[in-house]
Design a protein around this motif. Structure first.
Motif, short mmCIF file in Angstrom:
data_model
loop_
_atom_site.label_atom_id
_atom_site.label_comp_id
_atom_site.label_asym_id
_atom_site.label_seq_id
_atom_site.Cartn_x
_atom_site.Cartn_y
_atom_site.Cartn_z
N GLU A 122 70.01 45.36 20.22
CA GLU A 122 70.05 45.46 18.75
C GLU A 122 70.09 46.94 18.35
O GLU A 122 69.31 47.74 18.85
CB GLU A 122 68.82 44.80 18.12
N LYS A 143 70.24 56.49 15.45
CA LYS A 143 70.14 55.04 15.58
C LYS A 143 69.21 54.70 16.74
O LYS A 143 69.09 55.48 17.69
CB LYS A 143 71.52 54.42 15.84
N SER A 194 69.70 49.62 15.17
CA SER A 194 69.21 49.78 13.79
C SER A 194 69.23 51.27 13.44
O SER A 194 69.15 52.13 14.30
CB SER A 194 67.80 49.21 13.65
N GLY A 243 63.84 51.99 7.38
CA GLY A 243 62.89 51.03 7.95
C GLY A 243 61.49 51.58 8.08
O GLY A 243 61.01 52.32 7.23
#
Length: 88
Positions: free
Chosen positions: A26, A20, A28, A38
Motif C-alpha cells: 500500500e 510517500k 500513502s 495523515g
C-alpha cells in the motif's frame, strides 16, 4: 528519525518534492502539496526542504519511504530514491 533526499543540482527554481510511504503493498502520502498528510501531520516535518523528520517512531513506521523530485526545467525531469526504515 531523519530521512534525507539530497538534490545535487537543479535548474528548476522550485522543484516539487513528495514523500510517500510504502508498506505491505500500500502506498500513502506522507508529504504532498507542500504539507504533511495523515497521521504525519502532528509528528513529522520537513527540514531544509528535503529531509523528512518523523518524531515518536513506532514499528508501524517500518516501511519503504520514497522521495520523489519533479524538476520540469531540468534534463532529468523526475527522480526518486527509496529508503528502507526498520523500527525495532
Amino acid at each position: 528519525v531523519e530521512l534525507s533526499c539530497i538534490i545535487k543540482s537543479t535548474v528548476t527554481p522550485d522543484p516539487r518534492i513528495e514523500w510517500k510511504k510504502i508498506r505491505n503493498g500500500e502506498t500513502s502520502y506522507v508529504f504532498f502539496d507542500n504539507k504533511m498528510q495523515g497521521d504525519f501531520v502532528t509528528r513529522a516535518e520537513i527540514l531544509s526542504r528535503t529531509s523528512l523528520v518523523i518524531k515518536n517512531t513506532t514499528r508501524m513506521d517500518t516501511a519503504t519511504y520514497r522521495c520523489e523530485v519533479a524538476a520540469p526545467a531540468d534534463t532529468k525531469t523526475i527522480d526518486e530514491i527509496n529508503i528502507q526504515l526498520t523500527v525495532q
